[in-house]
Scaffold this active site. Structure first.
Site, short mmCIF file in Angstrom:
data_model
loop_
_atom_site.label_atom_id
_atom_site.label_comp_id
_atom_site.label_asym_id
_atom_site.label_seq_id
_atom_site.Cartn_x
_atom_site.Cartn_y
_atom_site.Cartn_z
N LYS A 203 0.58 14.52 32.10
CA LYS A 203 -0.73 15.17 32.32
C LYS A 203 -1.60 14.26 33.16
O LYS A 203 -2.15 13.27 32.69
CB LYS A 203 -1.45 15.48 31.00
CG LYS A 203 -2.54 16.52 31.26
CD LYS A 203 -3.76 16.44 30.42
CE LYS A 203 -4.75 15.40 30.73
NZ LYS A 203 -5.54 15.57 31.99
N GLU A 278 -3.04 1.82 27.20
CA GLU A 278 -3.51 0.90 28.25
C GLU A 278 -4.95 1.30 28.52
O GLU A 278 -5.22 2.32 29.13
CB GLU A 278 -2.67 1.07 29.53
CG GLU A 278 -1.21 0.74 29.36
CD GLU A 278 -0.98 -0.73 29.07
OE1 GLU A 278 -1.79 -1.57 29.48
OE2 GLU A 278 0.03 -1.03 28.40
N GLU A 409 -17.66 -1.57 30.28
CA GLU A 409 -16.89 -1.32 31.50
C GLU A 409 -17.64 -0.30 32.37
O GLU A 409 -17.98 0.78 31.91
CB GLU A 409 -15.52 -0.75 31.13
CG GLU A 409 -14.65 -0.52 32.34
CD GLU A 409 -13.29 0.04 31.98
OE1 GLU A 409 -13.23 1.02 31.23
OE2 GLU A 409 -12.29 -0.51 32.47
P1 NAD Z 1 -10.35 8.86 30.37
O1 NAD Z 1 -10.04 8.18 29.09
O2 NAD Z 1 -11.58 9.68 30.44
O3 NAD Z 1 -9.16 9.85 30.79
C1 NAD Z 1 -7.84 9.42 30.93
C2 NAD Z 1 -6.91 10.60 30.75
O4 NAD Z 1 -7.07 11.09 29.43
C3 NAD Z 1 -7.19 11.78 31.68
O5 NAD Z 1 -5.97 12.41 32.00
C4 NAD Z 1 -8.01 12.69 30.81
O6 NAD Z 1 -7.93 14.06 31.17
C5 NAD Z 1 -7.39 12.47 29.45
N1 NAD Z 1 -8.30 12.74 28.33
C6 NAD Z 1 -9.65 12.68 28.30
N2 NAD Z 1 -10.11 13.04 27.08
C7 NAD Z 1 -9.01 13.31 26.32
C8 NAD Z 1 -8.82 13.73 24.98
N3 NAD Z 1 -9.85 13.94 24.16
N4 NAD Z 1 -7.56 13.90 24.54
C9 NAD Z 1 -6.49 13.68 25.35
N5 NAD Z 1 -6.61 13.31 26.63
C10 NAD Z 1 -7.85 13.12 27.11
O7 NAD Z 1 -10.29 7.74 31.47
P2 NAD Z 1 -10.64 7.86 33.00
O8 NAD Z 1 -12.12 7.94 33.11
O9 NAD Z 1 -9.79 8.94 33.61
O10 NAD Z 1 -10.08 6.47 33.55
C11 NAD Z 1 -10.80 5.31 33.52
C12 NAD Z 1 -10.37 4.46 32.35
O11 NAD Z 1 -8.98 4.17 32.41
C13 NAD Z 1 -11.06 3.12 32.37
O12 NAD Z 1 -11.49 2.81 31.08
C14 NAD Z 1 -9.96 2.16 32.80
O13 NAD Z 1 -10.13 0.84 32.40
C15 NAD Z 1 -8.76 2.78 32.17
N6 NAD Z 1 -7.54 2.28 32.82
C16 NAD Z 1 -6.78 1.36 32.14
C17 NAD Z 1 -5.64 0.83 32.74
C18 NAD Z 1 -4.77 -0.19 32.03
O14 NAD Z 1 -3.64 -0.43 32.47
N7 NAD Z 1 -5.23 -0.81 30.98
C19 NAD Z 1 -5.27 1.26 34.02
C20 NAD Z 1 -6.08 2.18 34.67
C21 NAD Z 1 -7.22 2.69 34.06
#
Ligand code: NAD
Length: 505
Positions: A203, A278, A409
């Site tokens: 997804k 992650e 962050e």
């Molecule tokens: P997010 O947590 O909002 O979303 C990530 C994914 O989860 C998306 O596909 C989103 O649709 C899905 N999602 C959102 N709410 C959900 C729920 N309630 N249930 C299931 N899935 C859900 O994150 P973002 O804003 O897309 O990305 C930024 C974040 O990702 C930052 O915090 C960044 O640090 C993190 N990130 C971490 C790494 C790592 O390797 N540690 C790498 C890249 C990004």
């Protein structure tokens, strides 16, 4: 829908134009593209212009059931489960080759959908994704158990015990990925999961699903059997949540924010799914008084302004020894001022927009809160007067450890800079965080570097560099930056169960 004026004004590869001309994208289930008419649709935008590139369907209950059934059937099918490790390896390698053959087109799509400068995808993230498939292709026929000499005291007289472990795929994996680096985030889950013999429902993030769908086309071309790779687009709250809760899913491999990661744990508890997380970061960059300042200034600036700061390991907290603090602030600010902002397809662009207007507002909110708290914006600090979601590269000084701009962050091109005097002091400041994803230390002293590397609370420590990634290097976080590691030899273990077999012979 608007015309693709910005996209059309660049000289796109024919494959990019052909993919974009579909406009209405579909879900991939069981190697078939489906587009049920009743589904909600989500516009996908070019964040540099706000123009609509097309739309994606939001998978609902019925499509999730279909995808889970297809993935479960594939898991035990002769076409997939019946393959030798070597045959699985060839599929992963073929996928890598196809990605490489289509690298220009994938880079253009990633830039149009996410905003990043073309070179970021073309020369860093997509080659890195190809390497994920190649590295894990090499693991497919190395999933070895062990033969174990036991010490069982009640061994029946005259009998022998033959005990060993087998490595078996964990099952159906829901891979949920964020929008900052869509292809490589997907590759970091797909490659080890497939190497382990799992089947996957991917997804992608709702803002950046296009390249995942293109990967789906390449996966079919590579020859992955039906049901092995399925792609469901949709919002996190709907499609993501339903996947994370579904009893037919055995594991959730999640990359995203720490807040959503905690929710994933709640959803996954119903059937005790395996979970790897992650998550976010607030990574420190420590510049010692003896650092090579030219390298440190360029490295610190690149660590936060690369991909407009939308990097989980971004060096968002810079600590500089007081003896070099002014030089560092001046140098990083000059670097920020010199960056050319623009459309990522313009080859002269060095910093693209943020992924969306929502993310732009969030980043500006942190900057404004910092100012209210008494921080000083040295350079940047504002949006561009532009339909795209640009934020100026920003350097903030005069901060205190408790400010939200220091603790939380931001995920944008914003760093805070703090002076320090003693090594113990900077270690305490660097470790004073809920996060523990990465850190870098800049010094000419081998001894200081390795002492710090040991004492920093971070999953990765770079010395005289930042953001060096490779498929061979484990990456992941301590504290609230997550559970588990991706990349590196052990990552395949995230997708394996160990079965013990103990025979009396
Ligand atoms: P997010 O947590 O909002 O979303 C990530 C994914 O989860 C998306 O596909 C989103 O649709 C899905 N999602 C959102 N709410 C959900 C729920 N309630 N249930 C299931 N899935 C859900 O994150 P973002 O804003 O897309 O990305 C930024 C974040 O990702 C930052 O915090 C960044 O640090 C993190 N990130 C971490 C790494 C790592 O390797 N540690 C790498 C890249 C990004």
């Amino acid at each position: 829908m608007n015309d693709l004026t910005a996209a059309a004004s660049f000289d796109l590869k024919p494959g990019t134009t052909a993919f974009l001309s579909k406009r209405r994208h579909q879900l991939l289930i069981n190697n078939e593209w489906i587009d049920p008419p009743n589904l909600d649709r989500i516009d996908t935008l070019d964040p540099a212009t706000g123009e609509v590139l097309g739309d994606i369907p939001e998978a609902g209950k019925a499509e999730i059931e279909q995808a889970v059934s297809a993935a479960r059937a594939a898991l035990t099918s002769d076409a997939w489960h019946g393959l030798t490790g070597s045959a699985r390896s060839r599929l992963l390698w073929r996928m890598a080759d196809l990605m490489e053959e289509n690298i220009d087109e994938l880079s253009e799509l990633e830039t149009l959908d996410q905003g990043k400068p073309l070179g970021v995808g073309r020369w860093a993230e997509i080659p890195g994704s190809v390497e994920q498939f190649r590295f894990f292709a090499g693991q497919c026929n190395r999933l070895e158990g062990t033969q174990i000499p036991t010490s069982i005291a009640y061994q029946p007289p005259g009998k022998r015990i033959h005990a060993y472990t087998r490595k078996e795929p964990v099952g159906v994996v829901a891979a949920i990925v964020p929008w900052n680096s869509p292809i490589i985030m997907a590759a970091m889950k797909l490659a080890p999961a497939l190497a382990a013999g799992c089947t996957v429902i991917l997804k992608p993030a709702e803002d950046t699903s296009l390249t995942a769908l293109r990967l789906g086309e390449l996966a079919i071309e590579a020859g992955f059997p039906p049901g092995v790779i399925n792609i469901l687009t949709g919002r996190g709250e709907k499609t993501g949540k339903a996947l994370a809760k579904h009893p037919g899913i055995d594991k959730v491999a999640f990359t995203g924010s720490t807040g959503v990661g905690k929710q994933i744990l709640k959803y996954a508890r119903h059937n005790l799914k395996r979970v790897t997380l992650e998550l976010g970061g607030k990574s420190p960059v420590i510049v010692m008084g003896d650092a090579d300042m030219e390298a440190a200034i360029g490295g610190a600036a690149n660590s936060i302004f690369f991909n407009a700061g939308q990097v989980c390991v971004a060096g968002s907290r810079i600590y500089a020894h007081r003896s070099v603090y002014d030089q560092l602030v001046e140098g990083v600010s000059a670097y920020a001022d010199g960056l050319k902002l623009g459309h990522g397809l313009d080859q002269t662009t060095q910093c693209g927009p943020l992924v969306s207007k929502k993310q732009q507002a969030r980043v500006l909110g942190y900057i404004n809160q910092g100012k209210e708290d008494g921080a000083e914006v040295v350079t940047g600090g504002a949006a561009l007067d532009d339909p795209g979601s640009f934020v100026q590269p920003t350097v903030v000084a005069n901060v205190a450890p408790e400010m939200s701009i220091v603790r939380e962050e931001i995920f944008g091109p914003v760093c805070v800079v703090t002076p320090f005097d003693e090594n113990d002091e900077v270690l305490a400041l660097a470790n004073d965080s809920d996060y523990g994803l990465a850190a870098s230390i800049w010094t000419e002293s081998l001894s200081t570097a390795h002492h710090m590397a040991e004492d920093l609370q971070a999953g990765t420590v770079w010395i005289n560099s930042h953001s060096m990634y490779d498929a061979t290097l484990p990456i992941g976080g301590l504290k609230q930056s997550g559970w588990g590691r991706e990349s590196g030899q052990q990552a395949v273990e995230n997708y394996l169960e160990t079965k013990t077999v103990c025979a009396v012979l």
